[in-house]
Design a protein around this motif. Structure first.
Motif, PDB file in Angstrom:
ATOM      1  N   PRO A  49      69.120  14.616  28.229  1.00  0.00           N
ATOM      2  CA  PRO A  49      69.530  15.873  28.852  1.00  0.00           C
ATOM      3  C   PRO A  49      68.884  16.074  30.221  1.00  0.00           C
ATOM      4  CG  PRO A  49      68.299  16.272  26.818  1.00  0.00           C
ATOM      5  CD  PRO A  49      68.352  14.809  27.035  1.00  0.00           C
ATOM      6  N   ARG A  50      69.686  16.584  31.122  1.00  0.00           N
ATOM      7  CA  ARG A  50      69.190  17.035  32.427  1.00  0.00           C
ATOM      8  C   ARG A  50      69.592  18.500  32.531  1.00  0.00           C
ATOM      9  NH1 ARG A  50      67.269  15.583  37.389  1.00  0.00           N
ATOM     10  NH2 ARG A  50      68.027  16.781  39.153  1.00  0.00           N
ATOM     11  N   ILE A  51      68.613  19.338  32.765  1.00  0.00           N
ATOM     12  CA  ILE A  51      68.835  20.774  32.848  1.00  0.00           C
ATOM     13  C   ILE A  51      68.416  21.228  34.228  1.00  0.00           C
ATOM     14  CG2 ILE A  51      68.144  23.017  31.926  1.00  0.00           C
ATOM     15  CD1 ILE A  51      67.580  21.417  29.265  1.00  0.00           C
ATOM     16  N   GLU A  52      69.274  21.989  34.876  1.00  0.00           N
ATOM     17  CA  GLU A  52      68.956  22.533  36.193  1.00  0.00           C
ATOM     18  C   GLU A  52      69.271  24.016  36.204  1.00  0.00           C
ATOM     19  OE1 GLU A  52      70.904  20.395  39.333  1.00  0.00           O
ATOM     20  OE2 GLU A  52      70.276  18.454  38.554  1.00  0.00           O
ATOM     21  N   PHE A  53      68.420  24.780  36.874  1.00  0.00           N
ATOM     22  CA  PHE A  53      68.696  26.194  37.079  1.00  0.00           C
ATOM     23  C   PHE A  53      67.927  26.671  38.302  1.00  0.00           C
ATOM     24  CE2 PHE A  53      65.201  25.946  34.039  1.00  0.00           C
ATOM     25  CZ  PHE A  53      64.277  26.860  34.533  1.00  0.00           C
ATOM     26  N   GLU A  54      68.339  27.835  38.799  1.00  0.00           N
ATOM     27  CA  GLU A  54      67.706  28.436  39.964  1.00  0.00           C
ATOM     28  C   GLU A  54      67.424  29.900  39.683  1.00  0.00           C
ATOM     29  OE1 GLU A  54      69.712  27.680  43.690  1.00  0.00           O
ATOM     30  OE2 GLU A  54      70.423  25.731  42.975  1.00  0.00           O
ATOM     31  N   LEU A  55      66.348  30.399  40.281  1.00  0.00           N
ATOM     32  CA  LEU A  55      65.948  31.797  40.134  1.00  0.00           C
ATOM     33  C   LEU A  55      65.493  32.331  41.487  1.00  0.00           C
ATOM     34  CD1 LEU A  55      63.626  31.302  37.049  1.00  0.00           C
ATOM     35  CD2 LEU A  55      65.757  32.552  37.013  1.00  0.00           C
ATOM     36  N   THR A  56      65.725  33.589  41.711  1.00  0.00           N
ATOM     37  CA  THR A  56      65.154  34.270  42.865  1.00  0.00           C
ATOM     38  C   THR A  56      64.265  35.381  42.326  1.00  0.00           C
ATOM     39  OG1 THR A  56      67.071  33.726  44.217  1.00  0.00           O
ATOM     40  CG2 THR A  56      65.666  35.508  45.008  1.00  0.00           C
ATOM     41  N   THR A  57      63.083  35.528  42.922  1.00  0.00           N
ATOM     42  CA  THR A  57      62.075  36.437  42.399  1.00  0.00           C
ATOM     43  C   THR A  57      61.308  37.102  43.530  1.00  0.00           C
ATOM     44  OG1 THR A  57      60.077  36.546  41.021  1.00  0.00           O
ATOM     45  CG2 THR A  57      60.445  34.509  42.213  1.00  0.00           C
ATOM     46  N   THR A  58      60.617  38.169  43.201  1.00  0.00           N
ATOM     47  CA  THR A  58      59.739  38.825  44.174  1.00  0.00           C
ATOM     48  C   THR A  58      58.363  38.163  44.220  1.00  0.00           C
ATOM     49  OG1 THR A  58      59.013  40.431  42.518  1.00  0.00           O
ATOM     50  CG2 THR A  58      60.891  41.061  43.912  1.00  0.00           C
ATOM     51  N   VAL A  59      58.110  37.207  43.333  1.00  0.00           N
ATOM     52  CA  VAL A  59      56.831  36.499  43.312  1.00  0.00           C
ATOM     53  C   VAL A  59      56.774  35.541  44.507  1.00  0.00           C
ATOM     54  CG1 VAL A  59      55.394  34.871  42.007  1.00  0.00           C
ATOM     55  CG2 VAL A  59      56.638  36.696  40.809  1.00  0.00           C
ATOM     56  N   ALA A  60      55.701  35.596  45.253  1.00  0.00           N
ATOM     57  CA  ALA A  60      55.529  34.738  46.425  1.00  0.00           C
ATOM     58  C   ALA A  60      55.433  33.268  46.010  1.00  0.00           C
ATOM     59  CB  ALA A  60      54.276  35.144  47.185  1.00  0.00           C
ATOM     60  N   PRO A  61      55.927  32.354  46.846  1.00  0.00           N
ATOM     61  CA  PRO A  61      55.852  30.925  46.511  1.00  0.00           C
ATOM     62  C   PRO A  61      54.439  30.455  46.151  1.00  0.00           C
ATOM     63  CG  PRO A  61      57.253  31.232  48.424  1.00  0.00           C
ATOM     64  CD  PRO A  61      56.623  32.565  48.131  1.00  0.00           C
ATOM     65  N   ALA A  62      53.452  30.878  46.925  1.00  0.00           N
ATOM     66  CA  ALA A  62      52.079  30.426  46.663  1.00  0.00           C
ATOM     67  C   ALA A  62      51.592  30.896  45.298  1.00  0.00           C
ATOM     68  CB  ALA A  62      51.141  30.920  47.763  1.00  0.00           C
ATOM     69  N   ARG A  63      51.989  32.088  44.893  1.00  0.00           N
ATOM     70  CA  ARG A  63      51.556  32.616  43.584  1.00  0.00           C
ATOM     71  C   ARG A  63      52.196  31.820  42.446  1.00  0.00           C
ATOM     72  NH1 ARG A  63      48.856  36.450  40.847  1.00  0.00           N
ATOM     73  NH2 ARG A  63      49.896  37.735  39.287  1.00  0.00           N
ATOM     74  N   PHE A  64      53.474  31.498  42.572  1.00  0.00           N
ATOM     75  CA  PHE A  64      54.139  30.725  41.518  1.00  0.00           C
ATOM     76  C   PHE A  64      53.560  29.317  41.435  1.00  0.00           C
ATOM     77  CE2 PHE A  64      57.601  28.058  39.823  1.00  0.00           C
ATOM     78  CZ  PHE A  64      57.707  28.634  38.576  1.00  0.00           C
ATOM     79  N   ILE A  65      53.370  28.669  42.580  1.00  0.00           N
ATOM     80  CA  ILE A  65      52.809  27.315  42.576  1.00  0.00           C
ATOM     81  C   ILE A  65      51.379  27.341  42.039  1.00  0.00           C
ATOM     82  CG2 ILE A  65      52.067  25.415  44.069  1.00  0.00           C
ATOM     83  CD1 ILE A  65      54.692  25.875  45.644  1.00  0.00           C
ATOM     84  N   ALA A  66      50.628  28.383  42.365  1.00  0.00           N
ATOM     85  CA  ALA A  66      49.269  28.503  41.822  1.00  0.00           C
ATOM     86  C   ALA A  66      49.310  28.595  40.295  1.00  0.00           C
ATOM     87  CB  ALA A  66      48.564  29.721  42.414  1.00  0.00           C
ATOM     88  N   ALA A  67      50.279  29.300  39.742  1.00  0.00           N
ATOM     89  CA  ALA A  67      50.415  29.392  38.280  1.00  0.00           C
ATOM     90  C   ALA A  67      50.814  28.045  37.680  1.00  0.00           C
ATOM     91  CB  ALA A  67      51.427  30.467  37.907  1.00  0.00           C
ATOM     92  N   LYS A 124      64.027  26.343  42.354  1.00  0.00           N
ATOM     93  CA  LYS A 124      64.965  25.401  41.742  1.00  0.00           C
ATOM     94  C   LYS A 124      64.173  24.564  40.749  1.00  0.00           C
ATOM     95  CE  LYS A 124      67.874  24.850  45.817  1.00  0.00           C
ATOM     96  NZ  LYS A 124      68.438  23.890  46.777  1.00  0.00           N
ATOM     97  N   VAL A 125      64.710  24.448  39.548  1.00  0.00           N
ATOM     98  CA  VAL A 125      64.042  23.683  38.492  1.00  0.00           C
ATOM     99  C   VAL A 125      65.012  22.616  37.982  1.00  0.00           C
ATOM    100  CG1 VAL A 125      62.900  23.785  36.236  1.00  0.00           C
ATOM    101  CG2 VAL A 125      62.733  25.738  37.808  1.00  0.00           C
ATOM    102  N   ALA A 126      64.510  21.384  37.863  1.00  0.00           N
ATOM    103  CA  ALA A 126      65.288  20.295  37.262  1.00  0.00           C
ATOM    104  C   ALA A 126      64.415  19.641  36.196  1.00  0.00           C
ATOM    105  CB  ALA A 126      65.685  19.273  38.317  1.00  0.00           C
TER     106      ALA A 126
END
Length: 149
Positions: free
Chosen positions: A2-20, A106-108
């Motif tokens: 399986p290959r699963i792809e999806f996209e989300l838009t959020t108010t969370v800043a890029p640096a905060r998400f990558i830090a998590a 974007k998540v794959a």
């Protein structure tokens, strides 16, 4: 496979998400719904990479040892080196870009079953994986939107 792809838009800043994504402290199991504390083992962490075993109690215990790489700005690559479910080379890819005051993510996810357990979980992913993985990521984003305690 399986290959699963999806996209989300959020108010969370890029640096905060990558830090998590790249926080391998015990708080990881509190942030990520698919990581149990008993399945989390940090082997080694460098400035832009980590070698971590993580997993959950799902299907009797699914774990994988992953190499995280965030050396490319805005990108976190996660590649499986060992697992009780997935073949080496199974992967996650997160691409995080600024979007207004938040992020576009974007998540794959590529899964290569290693055995019967992997084939069963892969079948579940084919049926409901996109919704489940997107929902888990949205749950993380909701946590990250809350002010720090």
């Amino acid at each position: 496979m399986p290959r699963i792809e999806f996209e989300l838009t959020t108010t969370v800043a890029p640096a905060r998400f990558i830090a998590a994504l790249t926080d391998f402290s015990p708080a990881r199991a509190e942030t990520w719904p698919n990581v149990d504390e008993e399945h989390l083992k940090v082997h080694e962490v460098g400035p832009t990479w980590a070698d971590v075993t993580e997993g959950s109690s799902l299907a009797g215990g699914v774990w994988e040892r992953n190499r995280y790489d965030w050396s490319t700005p805005g990108t976190v690559r996660v590649e499986t080196s060992e697992s009780n479910t997935w073949l080496p080379g199974s992967s996650w890819l997160y691409v995080v870009a600024p979007a207004g005051t938040g992020s576009h993510i974007k998540v794959a996810v590529d899964r290569r079953p290693a055995n019967l357990r992997g084939r069963v979980v892969a079948l579940l992913l084919l049926v409901a994986g996109k919704r489940a993985l997107r929902g888990a990521t949205e749950q993380v984003l909701r946590k990250l939107q809350q002010p720090a305690a």
